[in-house]
Design an enzyme around this catalytic site. Structure first.
Site, PDB file in Angstrom:
ATOM      1  N   ARG A   1       7.434  31.847   9.206  1.00 27.13           N
ATOM      2  CA  ARG A   1       7.716  30.760  10.160  1.00 27.13           C
ATOM      3  C   ARG A   1       6.762  29.587   9.947  1.00 27.13           C
ATOM      4  NH1 ARG A   1       6.945  35.156  14.768  1.00 27.13           N
ATOM      5  NH2 ARG A   1       7.812  36.334  13.017  1.00 27.13           N
TER       6      ARG A   1
ATOM      7  N   LYS B   1      -1.133  44.331   5.675  1.00 28.70           N
ATOM      8  CA  LYS B   1      -0.097  45.344   5.893  1.00 28.70           C
ATOM      9  C   LYS B   1      -0.596  46.726   5.452  1.00 28.70           C
ATOM     10  CE  LYS B   1       3.949  42.335   5.124  1.00 28.70           C
ATOM     11  NZ  LYS B   1       4.681  42.526   6.385  1.00 28.70           N
TER      12      LYS B   1
HETATM   13  N1  BES Z   1       7.933  39.468   5.307  1.00 34.74           N
HETATM   14  C1  BES Z   1       7.751  40.056   6.578  1.00 34.74           C
HETATM   15  C2  BES Z   1       9.058  40.574   7.200  1.00 34.74           C
HETATM   16  C3  BES Z   1       9.748  41.712   6.483  1.00 34.74           C
HETATM   17  C4  BES Z   1       9.565  43.005   6.923  1.00 34.74           C
HETATM   18  C5  BES Z   1      10.608  41.467   5.440  1.00 34.74           C
HETATM   19  C6  BES Z   1      10.227  44.035   6.291  1.00 34.74           C
HETATM   20  C7  BES Z   1      11.261  42.509   4.784  1.00 34.74           C
HETATM   21  C8  BES Z   1      11.078  43.797   5.219  1.00 34.74           C
HETATM   22  C9  BES Z   1       7.155  39.044   7.549  1.00 34.74           C
HETATM   23  O1  BES Z   1       6.349  38.061   6.995  1.00 34.74           O
HETATM   24  C10 BES Z   1       6.340  39.795   8.526  1.00 34.74           C
HETATM   25  O2  BES Z   1       5.395  40.391   8.129  1.00 34.74           O
HETATM   26  N2  BES Z   1       6.750  39.747   9.783  1.00 34.74           N
HETATM   27  C11 BES Z   1       6.085  40.438  10.836  1.00 34.74           C
HETATM   28  C12 BES Z   1       6.014  39.517  12.022  1.00 34.74           C
HETATM   29  C13 BES Z   1       5.070  39.992  13.091  1.00 34.74           C
HETATM   30  C14 BES Z   1       3.633  39.952  12.601  1.00 34.74           C
HETATM   31  C15 BES Z   1       5.248  39.104  14.303  1.00 34.74           C
HETATM   32  C16 BES Z   1       6.889  41.687  11.170  1.00 34.74           C
HETATM   33  O3  BES Z   1       8.117  41.670  11.092  1.00 34.74           O
HETATM   34  O4  BES Z   1       6.272  42.700  11.491  1.00 34.74           O
HETATM   35 ZN    ZN Z   2       4.306  38.664   6.772  1.00 35.37          ZN
END
Ligand code: BES
Ligand code: ZN
Ligand code: ZN
Length: 499
Positions: free
Chosen positions: A354, A280
Site C-alpha cells: 500500500r 516474516k
Molecule cells: N505480500 C504480502 C501479502 C501476501 C501474503 C501475498 C501472502 C501473497 C501471499 C503483504 O505485503 C503483506 O505482508 N501483508 C500483510 C499486511 C499486514 C501486515 C497488515 C499481511 O497480509 O499479513
Molecule cells: Zn509485506
C-alpha cells in the site's frame, strides 16, 4: 508451440494424434466426432454405450486407431454439460487435451474447434480460447533445469474445419489468443524468476524489451527522481535494500485524438518481500519472490495491448523495489510523507504494498489519469476470504468495478467485489500522522484497499488483490501449478472493452 488453422478433414490428418469431443449425455455423435467414430467402426459410440466415455468435463479417453485411420491416436475430450458450456470450458479442454498428449510424447496434433457455434460462442471467440488454453496448459518453466531437453514437447496444434468461412473466423481468434497467451507466459516467467534475478533493475529491463517489441513509450525513474518528486512512501520501503528501486512507466497511445479515453494500470512490484524489520516467518517468506506479480501482470498486459492495438490510451506504472531489513531500513513508528503530501505512520513494515502504491497512484494522478486499476499481492487476508479461486475487487466507482468484473468474466478470471466503506476509516487513523499503514486484524483486505484509495484524489479507481490468485497450488485446466498470470487477461479485455 505453433497454433495453426486450416481447411481440412480430421480423419485424413497425418500427424501424431487428433482430438475430438463430446458433450455429457450425448448419444448421437455428429460432425467431425461422428465421422471419426465411423472411421473407427463405431469404437467411440461403443465406449459410450459401455459407460467408459460419459463426456463429463475434463474426461480424456485415448484410443489407438490401429491402422483404421491415418492418425495413430484419437483423444476423445469430454466437454461437460452443454448448458454449462462457455469460452472457459474451451480453454480448459484445450489445455488438458494437449497436456495429455504431450505426456504420450505426441508432437503434432490436429483438433476439432471445440463447440464453435454452440451456446452462442462465435468461431473467433473459440479460436482465441483454444490458442490461449493450449499454450497456457503446456506452460512450464524449466530454464534452471539442467536436463530440460529430456522432456517431450508438443510443437504444433492445427485446428481443422471443413468450412472455409469458419476457418477464417477461427484464424482471427487464434492470432489474438497467441498474443494473449504470450503475455500471460511473460507474466508467469517473471513471477517464476527467483528474486536474485528478477530485481527491480531487471523488471525495468523487461519493460524496455516490451516497449521495444511493440512500440510503447517508456520512462524509468530512479531514486533521485523519486526523491525530487517527494515519493517518501516508496523511498521508505526501498531504503532497507541494496537493490536500487525503479518506477517503471509504459505508455500506449491508441486513441491520440481523445486524451480522456485513458486507462491507468498500476502494479505492485515488490521483487522480494522479507517483511522488512517486521520480518516474516520462514514459511511466510518462502514464496515472496512472487510479490511483484501485480507489476509483472501490468507489464505483460501492456505487451498484448501494444500488439492488439485497441482504440484507447493506456499508461502502466510499476513501483518496483525490494522490502528488506537492512541497516537503513525504515522502522515501525516512522512517518513518511507521500508524493501528494499526505503523511503515513508506519505501524508494520510488512504492509509495504500500500505504501509503494500510494506514491504510484499519486504519480498517476499527477499525470492526469482519471481511471485507475491497481493490481497487487496485497494481503494474506484476501486468501482467507476468497481462497485461491477469486481475485478480490474494491473500488470507489460502481460502474467501473462492474466493467472490471465483466472483463474478468469474459477472460475466464474470477473477480469478486468486496466493500469499501467510510466507517472503516477510523481503523487506520493515526495519532500523529494523517493515516497509519495498517488497521488491525479485522477487514485486513478492505483496510489495505482503502489506504490505497486514499490517494485516488477524485479518480475512478479499482483495486485487485491477487494474493490468492497469482499462483496455483496444483495443476488444473490451463493453470499448471505455479504462477497463473492472473489478471493479465482481464486487463487486456478491459482495454479492448474501452477501445
Ligand atoms: N505480500 C504480502 C501479502 C501476501 C501474503 C501475498 C501472502 C501473497 C501471499 C503483504 O505485503 C503483506 O505482508 N501483508 C500483510 C499486511 C499486514 C501486515 C497488515 C499481511 O497480509 O499479513
Ligand atoms: Zn509485506
Ligand atoms: Zn508484500
Amino acid at each position: 508451440m505453433d497454433v495453426k488453422v486450416s481447411v481440412g478433414d480430421l480423419t485424413k490428418w497425418s500427424g501424431g494424434a487428433i482430438v475430438v469431443n463430446i458433450f455429457q449425455g450425448v448419444k448421437e455423435l455428429g460432425g467431425a466426432t461422428g465421422a471419426v467414430d465411423r472411421a473407427l467402426d463405431g469404437t467411440i459410440s461403443g465406449l459410450i454405450e459401455d459407460g467408459e466415455i460419459s463426456g463429463r468435463s475434463g474426461e480424456m479417453t485415448l484410443i489407438h486407431t490401429l491402422g483404421k485411420m491415418s492418425p495413430s491416436r484419437v483423444l476423445v475430450a469430454g466437454l461437460g454439460k452443454q448448458t454449462d458450456f462457455t469460452a472457459d470450458t474451451v480453454r480448459s479442454v484445450a489445455a488438458i487435451s494437449v497436456r495429455r498428449l504431450r505426456r504420450s510424447a505426441v508432437q503434432r496434433v490436429a483438433t476439432i474447434a471445440h463447440g464453435a457455434d454452440i451456446a452462442g460462442l462465435d468461431a473467433e471467440t473459440v479460436g482465441r480460447a483454444m490458442a490461449e488454453g493450449s499454450a497456457l496448459g503446456l506452460y512450464r518453466f524449466d530454464k534452471y533445469k539442467t536436463d530440460s531437453n529430456d522432456h517431450p514437447s508438443l510443437d504444433e496444434l492445427t485446428i481443422l474445419d471443413l468450412d472455409p468461412d469458419k476457418v477464417a473466423e477461427l484464424e482471427g481468434g487464434v492470432s489474438q489468443g497467441i498474443i494473449v497467451a504470450d503475455a500471460v507466459t511473460l507474466c508467469r516467467d517473471m513471477v517464476n524468476e527467483p528474486a536474485n534475478s528478477m530485481t527491480p533493475t531487471r523488471m525495468a529491463e523487461v519493460a524496455l524489451e516490451v516497449a521495444n517489441d511493440c512500440g510503447l513509450g517508456i520512462e524509468v525513474l530512479d531514486r533521485p527522481d523519486m526523491a525530487e518528486m517527494s515519493m517518501g512512501a516508496l523511498l521508505g520501503v526501498a531504503q532497507g535494500s541494496n537493490e536500487p528501486p525503479k518506477l517503471i512507466v509504459l505508455r500506449y497511445e491508441g486513441d491520440p485524438e481523445d486524451e480522456d479515453n485513458h486507462l491507468g494500470l498500476l502494479g505492485k512490484g515488490i521483487t522480494f518481500d522479507s517483511g522488512g524489520l517486521d520480518i516474516k516467518s520462514a514459511a511466510g517468506m518462502a514464496r515472496m519472490k512472487g510479490d511483484m506479480a501485480g507489476g509483472a501482470a501490468v507489464i505483460a498486459a501492456m505487451n498484448a495491448i501494444g500488439h492488439l492495438k485497441p482504440k484507447v490510451n493506456v499508461t502502466a506504472i510499476v513501483p518496483a523495489t525490494e522490502n528488506m531489513p537492512g541497516g537503513r531500513a525504515q522502522r515501525p513508528g516512522d512517518v513518511v510523507r507521500t508524493m501528494n503530501g499526505k503523511t503515513i505512520e508506519i505501524i508494520n513494515t510488512d504492509a509495504e504494498g500500500r505504501l509503494v502504491l500510494a506514491d504510484a497512484v499519486s504519480y498517476a494522478r499527477s499525470l492526469g489519469l482519471m481511471k485507475l486499476v491497481d493490481v497487487a499481492t496485497l494481503t494474506g487476508a484476501v486468501v482467507v476470504a476468497l481462497g485461491k479461486a477469486y481475485t478480490g475487487a474494491f473500488g470507489n466507482d460502481q460502474d467501473f468495478v462492474d466493467e472490471v468484473v465483466a472483463a474478468g468474466d469474459q477472460a475466464g478470471e474470477r473477480v469478486w467485489q468486496l466493500p469499501v466503506y467510510d466507517g472503516y476509516d477510523r481503523q487506520y487513523k493515526s495519532d500523529i500522522a494523517d493515516i497509519k499503514n495498517t488497521g488491525g486484524r479485522n477487514a485486513g483486505s478492505i483496510i489495505g484497499a482503502q489506504i490505497i484509495g486514499e490517494f485516488s484524489d477524485g479518480a475512478s479507481w479499482v483495486h485487485l488483490d491477487i494474493a490468492g490468485t497469482s499462483t496455483s497450488d496444483s495443476d488444473g485446466g490451463y493453470n499448471p501449478r505455479g504462477p497463473t498470470g492472473t489478471p493479465v487477461r482481464t486487463l487486456i479485455v478491459l482495454a479492448q472493452q474501452m477501445g
